[in-house]
Design a protein around this motif. Structure first.
Motif, PDB file in Angstrom:
ATOM      1  N   ASP A 141      -5.182  10.468   7.987  1.00  0.00           N
ATOM      2  CA  ASP A 141      -4.724   9.537   9.022  1.00  0.00           C
ATOM      3  C   ASP A 141      -5.579   9.662  10.285  1.00  0.00           C
ATOM      4  O   ASP A 141      -5.927   8.659  10.921  1.00  0.00           O
ATOM      5  N   SER A 142      -5.911  10.903  10.674  1.00  0.00           N
ATOM      6  CA  SER A 142      -6.679  11.104  11.904  1.00  0.00           C
ATOM      7  C   SER A 142      -8.082  10.515  11.779  1.00  0.00           C
ATOM      8  O   SER A 142      -8.608   9.943  12.740  1.00  0.00           O
ATOM      9  N   THR A 143      -8.685  10.645  10.605  1.00  0.00           N
ATOM     10  CA  THR A 143     -10.026  10.088  10.397  1.00  0.00           C
ATOM     11  C   THR A 143      -9.983   8.567  10.429  1.00  0.00           C
ATOM     12  O   THR A 143     -10.840   7.928  11.057  1.00  0.00           O
ATOM     13  N   ASP A 144      -9.000   7.966   9.755  1.00  0.00           N
ATOM     14  CA  ASP A 144      -8.852   6.507   9.799  1.00  0.00           C
ATOM     15  C   ASP A 144      -8.705   6.033  11.236  1.00  0.00           C
ATOM     16  O   ASP A 144      -9.362   5.076  11.668  1.00  0.00           O
ATOM     17  N   ALA A 145      -7.818   6.696  11.990  1.00  0.00           N
ATOM     18  CA  ALA A 145      -7.562   6.288  13.376  1.00  0.00           C
ATOM     19  C   ALA A 145      -8.827   6.393  14.220  1.00  0.00           C
ATOM     20  O   ALA A 145      -9.147   5.484  14.996  1.00  0.00           O
ATOM     21  N   PHE A 146      -9.552   7.494  14.069  1.00  0.00           N
ATOM     22  CA  PHE A 146     -10.752   7.688  14.894  1.00  0.00           C
ATOM     23  C   PHE A 146     -11.819   6.654  14.575  1.00  0.00           C
ATOM     24  O   PHE A 146     -12.404   6.038  15.484  1.00  0.00           O
ATOM     25  N   ILE A 147     -12.104   6.457  13.296  1.00  0.00           N
ATOM     26  CA  ILE A 147     -13.174   5.529  12.911  1.00  0.00           C
ATOM     27  C   ILE A 147     -12.864   4.106  13.362  1.00  0.00           C
ATOM     28  O   ILE A 147     -13.709   3.420  13.946  1.00  0.00           O
ATOM     29  N   ALA A 183      -2.791   1.598  14.747  1.00  0.00           N
ATOM     30  CA  ALA A 183      -2.503   0.853  13.526  1.00  0.00           C
ATOM     31  C   ALA A 183      -3.120   1.545  12.303  1.00  0.00           C
ATOM     32  O   ALA A 183      -2.494   1.649  11.240  1.00  0.00           O
ATOM     33  N   ALA A 184      -4.371   2.041  12.468  1.00  0.00           N
ATOM     34  CA  ALA A 184      -5.048   2.705  11.350  1.00  0.00           C
ATOM     35  C   ALA A 184      -4.344   3.993  10.957  1.00  0.00           C
ATOM     36  O   ALA A 184      -4.340   4.376   9.784  1.00  0.00           O
ATOM     37  N   TRP A 185      -3.751   4.671  11.936  1.00  0.00           N
ATOM     38  CA  TRP A 185      -3.027   5.908  11.651  1.00  0.00           C
ATOM     39  C   TRP A 185      -1.880   5.649  10.667  1.00  0.00           C
ATOM     40  O   TRP A 185      -1.582   6.478   9.813  1.00  0.00           O
ATOM     41  N   PHE A 186      -1.248   4.475  10.816  1.00  0.00           N
ATOM     42  CA  PHE A 186      -0.061   4.181  10.000  1.00  0.00           C
ATOM     43  C   PHE A 186      -0.380   3.346   8.761  1.00  0.00           C
ATOM     44  O   PHE A 186       0.537   2.877   8.084  1.00  0.00           O
ATOM     45  N   ILE A 187      -1.671   3.157   8.463  1.00  0.00           N
ATOM     46  CA  ILE A 187      -2.024   2.485   7.207  1.00  0.00           C
ATOM     47  C   ILE A 187      -1.489   3.309   6.037  1.00  0.00           C
ATOM     48  O   ILE A 187      -1.724   4.523   5.974  1.00  0.00           O
TER      49      ILE A 187
END
Length: 546
Positions: A241-247, A229-233
């Motif tokens: 996108d990768s940093t959002d998804a990981f965190i 979900a964070a990747w597609f924010i």
């Protein structure tokens, strides 16, 4: 040999298995950013920010998966089987990187991440378990130091293979060598299994333990869902996108580790709390240390004097550990004054008629005459400086702590970690000096600045990294030892991702001294925090470690 009676027979087999596994892994790390940013010899031609983001995400997931691998080994597979499965998956992943296809590239990185999750925590746990046998118990710290040398023997030699193979054959040959090294490590591990089979004891689920299927449903599935979900924010919260998804994906896992403390028995609460505190401060160390593959590689590639005088009859083209650059105009990719690739509106690198970018900040008196060339040491060879110092300094560190032990003055394991952070902070000041010496990159810096930086951070690393592994083995409640080992690697994972985030900021600092000062502040603050906690940590350590 009498000295070896202090250590179990399993040690050399685990040592060489880990050595060849790290040979492959550090070969990949040494050339990773160079491969992603290469525009002339078959690399991907990415800009430095994108390459740093991919690098940070990759090494973050490499050290995130040990949480899962340690858990499955504890409950289901056992340690030896997990190590073998992990090694095979990593070997396939390394070989896959030799295929110049973006889809295969990302699948291969995924296999390496999953494989490391099974391999890394469980071979370290096996080592700790064989040292639980008498008369080896008192030498566990030394055993982990020796084991750590195995890691760095592999990391030392791999960059010479990488330089030779990519110069003479190409990138694919270097990646293939990493896969061959990994499979050698698996073979050695299988040969030595009789020496540590007794230490492969699965932990039965006890009352109060969360079942494995529930951990998947309440930890990993939410982590996966939140990460996707964070990747597609829309837009980015943390830069990519990768940093959002990981965190965001880490949040359910961090909550799970917090629940281990909340649900721990009264006897287990203090050691679990101490380990979680150590994990937290170690994140900062890895955030700075792992910039050796990004920011420090950039410094070595563009800001460091890499000229190698060739004083033998063999032509320079046959000196396979050097690159040759010509002081004559050629069609090259255009770089700005900070060595950033200049791209057109379509995002493609702009070609220009000029000199190799290495010449942008060569001192006039060192510039070769027009039409002539100079020989440069391959950039990845600087990645061997850190493991060289590990190998040469480890015996000295072991002797030093042994000397203190005889005088009852040896620091506790938490104390060693605290000093490791403080010493590592000094390494960043070395790079501040390098920036001032070379007038912020207007001329090349001496390689000794970078070598000195690696020397200091290595000394800090020897006080922190093997001691962290040893501390987990000593303080963890027995039934969750491998799970807590996964926690150590989770902290490493978060630090690795932060290293990538920090490296993406390199181009934001026109004065590179400020970049390294930020790193100094981070490490210095972490050192202050752990020294403030040291009395509490030492009290727990002395109460629970016999």
């Amino acid at each position: 040999m009498p000295a070896m009676r202090k250590h179990p027979t399993a040690l050399p087999f685990l040592f060489f298995s880990e050595m060849w596994e790290r040979f492959g892994f550090y070969l990949i790390l040494g050339i990773f950013q160079l491969y992603l940013t290469d525009t002339a010899k078959g690399g991907w031609g990415m800009d430095r920010r994108t390459a740093a983001d991919i690098f940070g995400t990759f090494i973050a997931f490499v050290y995130l998966t040990p949480f899962l691998g340690g858990l499955i080994a504890d409950r289901k597979l056992g340690y030896t089987r997990s190590v073998i499965i992990g090694g095979i998956l990593m070997g396939i992943g390394y070989l896959g990187l030799a295929v110049h296809n973006l889809t295969v590239f990302y699948i291969s990185l995924g296999l390496i991440c999953i494989g490391n999750g099974f391999f890394k925590p469980n071979i370290s746990t096996l080592l700790g378990n064989v040292y639980n046998d008498e008369p080896y118990r008192k030498n566990k710290d030394t055993g982990y130091n020796i084991f750590y040398m195995g890691i760095n023997v592999g990391a030392l030699i791999c960059n010479f293979f990488a330089a030779f193979l990519r110069n003479t054959i190409g990138w694919g040959a270097a990646f293939t060598a990493a896969g061959v090294g990994m499979f050698l490590g698996v073979i050695i591990f299988i040969i030595g299994m009789k020496h540590y089979k007794h230490a492969d004891v699965r932990k039965p689920q006890e009352a109060g333990d969360m079942p494995l299927n529930r951990i998947f449903s309440v930890v990993f599935m939410p982590a996966l869902a939140v990460g996707i979900a964070a990747w597609f924010i829309p837009g980015n919260i943390f830069g990519s996108d990768s940093t959002d998804a990981f965190i965001f994906a880490c949040i359910p896992i961090l909550i799970f580790f917090g629940s281990l403390f909340v649900k721990a028995s009264a006897n287990d609460k203090k050691p679990v709390a101490a380990l979680l505190a150590i994990f937290a401060v170690s994140i900062v160390f890895w955030a700075v240390f792992k910039q050796n593959g990004t920011a420090l590689t950039t410094w070595a590639h563009y800001y460091t004097d890499r000229e190698v005088p060739v004083a033998i009859e063999k032509p320079a083209e046959q000196l396979y550990l050097v690159e040759k650059v010509h002081n004559q105009p050629d069609s090259v990719v255009a770089y700005d004054h900070e060595f950033k690739i200049i791209k057109d509106e379509a995002g493609k690198p702009v070609k220009t008629w000029g000199l190799d970018p290495y010449f942008k900040n060569v001192a006039p008196e060192k510039m070769p005459p027009a039409g002539e060339s100079i020989n440069l040491a391959n950039t990845e060879l600087f990645q061997s400086v850190n493991p060289f110092f590990v190998i040469t300094l480890t015996p000295l560190v072991v002797l030093f702590f042994g000397w203190l032990r005889k005088r009852n003055q040896e620091p506790t394991t938490p104390g060693k970690i605290a000093w490791g952070l403080a010493i590592s902070a000094l390494s960043t000041l070395m790079m501040v000096g390098a920036v001032y010496y070379c007038s912020n990159g207007q001329i090349k810096a001496s390689p000794w600045w970078l070598i000195g930086c690696y020397g200091l951070v290595t000394l800090g690393e020897l006080c922190l990294s093997p001691m962290g592994l040893s501390l987990v083995s000593k303080l963890s409640p027995p039934r969750i030892t491998s799970l807590m080992m996964g926690g150590w690697f989770l902290a490493t994972s978060i630090g690795n991702k932060l290293s990538g985030i920090l490296a993406t900021m390199w181009d934001n600092y026109e004065d590179k001294a400020n970049y390294f000062l930020i790193n100094f502040v981070l490490l210095g603050a972490a050192a202050v925090v752990i020294f403030l906690m040291l009395r509490w940590l030492n009290g727990i350590f002395r109460a629970y470690v016999k």
